[in-house]
Design a protein around this motif. Sequence first.
Motif, PDB file in Angstrom:
ATOM      1  N   LYS A   6       6.543  21.835   8.771  1.00 20.30           N
ATOM      2  CA  LYS A   6       6.878  22.929   7.866  1.00 20.30           C
ATOM      3  C   LYS A   6       8.343  22.822   7.452  1.00 20.30           C
ATOM      4  O   LYS A   6       9.212  22.583   8.278  1.00 20.30           O
ATOM      5  N   TYR A  66       7.961  39.615   5.087  1.00 17.38           N
ATOM      6  CA  TYR A  66       7.431  38.343   5.571  1.00 17.38           C
ATOM      7  C   TYR A  66       7.710  37.258   4.541  1.00 17.38           C
ATOM      8  O   TYR A  66       7.595  37.501   3.337  1.00 17.38           O
ATOM      9  N   GLU A  68       7.011  32.869   4.108  1.00  7.49           N
ATOM     10  CA  GLU A  68       6.394  31.669   4.665  1.00  7.49           C
ATOM     11  C   GLU A  68       6.658  30.506   3.708  1.00  7.49           C
ATOM     12  O   GLU A  68       6.349  30.605   2.520  1.00  7.49           O
TER      13      GLU A  68
END
Length: 99
Positions: A6, A66, A68
């Motif tokens: 990631k 949040y 990501e």
Amino acid sequence: MTLQNKPTKDESEWWVYLIITESERIYTGIATDTDRRFQEHLATYEGRGKKGAKFFRGHKPLNIIYQEPALSRAEATRREMDIKKLPRTKKWALAYPES
């Protein structure tokens, strides 16, 4: 993809994000710069701009709860669609896993 692969915040070009509104609704979106995008949404709510999502004409964004990273726009869009299908409780669990 493993977590090791990631990208970090500095390496990623695309992000999936969740914003909580004043009315406690959760908005899901994608952007290359989440801080800039949040400001665009806020400006739309306040009537100072039109670049934010129409959703924010009636819902005041409070915070990004949040973020990501995604490796590409396509990956970010797929993840956005997956998150949008989740019930509110699962979206909340993404943002606050210990709750």
